[in-house]
Design an enzyme around this catalytic site. Structure first.
Site, PDB file in Angstrom:
ATOM      1  N   HIS A 200      44.568  52.164  41.642  1.00 39.28           N
ATOM      2  CA  HIS A 200      44.590  51.032  42.561  1.00 39.28           C
ATOM      3  C   HIS A 200      44.446  51.514  44.004  1.00 39.28           C
ATOM      4  O   HIS A 200      44.089  50.730  44.884  1.00 39.28           O
ATOM      5  CB  HIS A 200      45.906  50.254  42.434  1.00 39.28           C
ATOM      6  CG  HIS A 200      46.111  49.631  41.097  1.00 39.28           C
ATOM      7  ND1 HIS A 200      46.781  50.271  40.078  1.00 39.28           N
ATOM      8  CD2 HIS A 200      45.730  48.437  40.601  1.00 39.28           C
ATOM      9  CE1 HIS A 200      46.815  49.479  39.019  1.00 39.28           C
ATOM     10  NE2 HIS A 200      46.181  48.358  39.302  1.00 39.28           N
ATOM     11  N   ASP A 273      40.628  44.106  39.317  1.00 37.80           N
ATOM     12  CA  ASP A 273      40.803  44.486  40.728  1.00 37.80           C
ATOM     13  C   ASP A 273      39.512  44.415  41.515  1.00 37.80           C
ATOM     14  O   ASP A 273      39.331  45.150  42.481  1.00 37.80           O
ATOM     15  CB  ASP A 273      41.390  45.902  40.843  1.00 37.80           C
ATOM     16  CG  ASP A 273      42.739  45.991  40.172  1.00 37.80           C
ATOM     17  OD1 ASP A 273      43.520  45.060  40.331  1.00 37.80           O
ATOM     18  OD2 ASP A 273      43.006  46.982  39.488  1.00 37.80           O
TER      19      ASP A 273
END
Length: 299
Positions: A200, A273
């Site tokens: 991330h 994401d």
């Protein structure tokens, strides 16, 4: 004014997108308004053909109402998903929040039969409660092998610390989901367990050979595919032995040659994401910018 061909292409592309939204009904209830689109925008995009929504927050009853609201804004059947690796209660109030999967991985070392039984029940419980809330797609099981104690992002989310345990329990979880009539998602292909950074925030490098991947990283995904998994989520990491240029999410060598052709997976491929904040990842002297606003959020 767009031509019919252009409009058709827009809708076909839109069907491939999953938006992030609050599980609450009203805009003022959004917990993360910078990431979760307002209802006016959601309604417009769903009417334009967006194919799915990932939801976070709200109660079990409210989520049922929310999915009905969102479905009413679309002319096609929508995919409704959530990151509920530890049961629906992990994200939704009033549902069951179960033990982390690795707890069953540890149990598997002492009592394999009991661990397999509980893993299947774990999947069935998650799937049944997801369906009651209006969800039809569970973003699990995690098929990563938790074999690196320095890993900052997988750890107790994994079903095992060795490939045999992770394979057996992830497959049992998928069988439970199938019994409940919920779709599953094996993640994070081709394996995020042996990394020391969080994808991330960075681009982890998995330096292993294909032979090593076959021994450790790939068996849980093969087991999930054999168990009838409906989708696979890609990992944002670099495997220089397979593709020194592109991260797995963008790699033909990883997704087409390995996953599609060699592992014979022919269902849905999903990447998360893609849009909830702007971030950059350094890759071989280049900078990949992911504009993460309003899109996915699973991981």
């Amino acid at each position: 004014m767009n031509s019919p061909a252009t409009d058709s292409l827009r809708r076909r592309v839109a069907e491939l997108l999953v938006l992030r939204a609050s599980g609450h009904l009203n805009d003022q209830q959004r917990r993360y308004p910078q990431w979760e689109l307002p209802n006016s925008t959601l309604q417009r995009l769903l009417q334009e053909g967006v194919g799915g929504v990932i939801l976070l927050g709200g109660s079990a009853v409210e989520l049922q109402q929310r999915t009905q609201q969102l479905q009413g804004w679309s002319s096609q059947r929508l995919l409704f998903c959530a990151d509920v690796e530890e049961g629906v209660g992990q994200r939704i109030e009033g549902a069951s929040w179960l033990v982390p999967p690795l707890a069953l991985g540890r149990l598997h070392q002492r009592d394999p039969e009991l661990a397999l039984n509980l893993s299947e029940r774990y999947g069935r419980c998650t799937g049944e409660q997801a369906r009651r809330c209006g969800l039809n797609w569970v973003l699990g099981p995690v098929c990563d092998v938790n074999n690196n104690p320095a890993n900052p992002v997988i750890n107790v989310r994994a079903w095992g610390e060795d490939p045999n345990t992770a394979s057996a329990l992830a497959a049992a979880f998928q069988q439970g989901l199938k019994q409940a009539g919920a779709l599953g998602c094996a993640k994070h292909f081709p394996g995020h367990g042996d990394t020391t950074s969080d994808s991330h925030l960075d681009l982890p490098v998995l330096p292993h050979s294909r032979e090593r991947l076959e021994q450790v990283e790939l068996p849980p995904f093969r087991a999930a595919i054999a168990a009838g998994i409906d989708s696979v989520m890609t990992a944002h990491l670099l495997l220089p032995e397979l593709d020194p240029q592109q991260p797995a999410t963008l790699s033909k060598a990883v997704l087409t040659d390995l996953l599609r052709r060699q592992m014979r997976f022919n269902c849905l491929l999903y990447t998360s994401d893609a849009a909830d904040e702007k971030r950059g990842v350094d890759l071989g002297g280049r900078r990949i910018i992911k504009k993460k606003r309003g899109g996915g959020g699973g991981g």
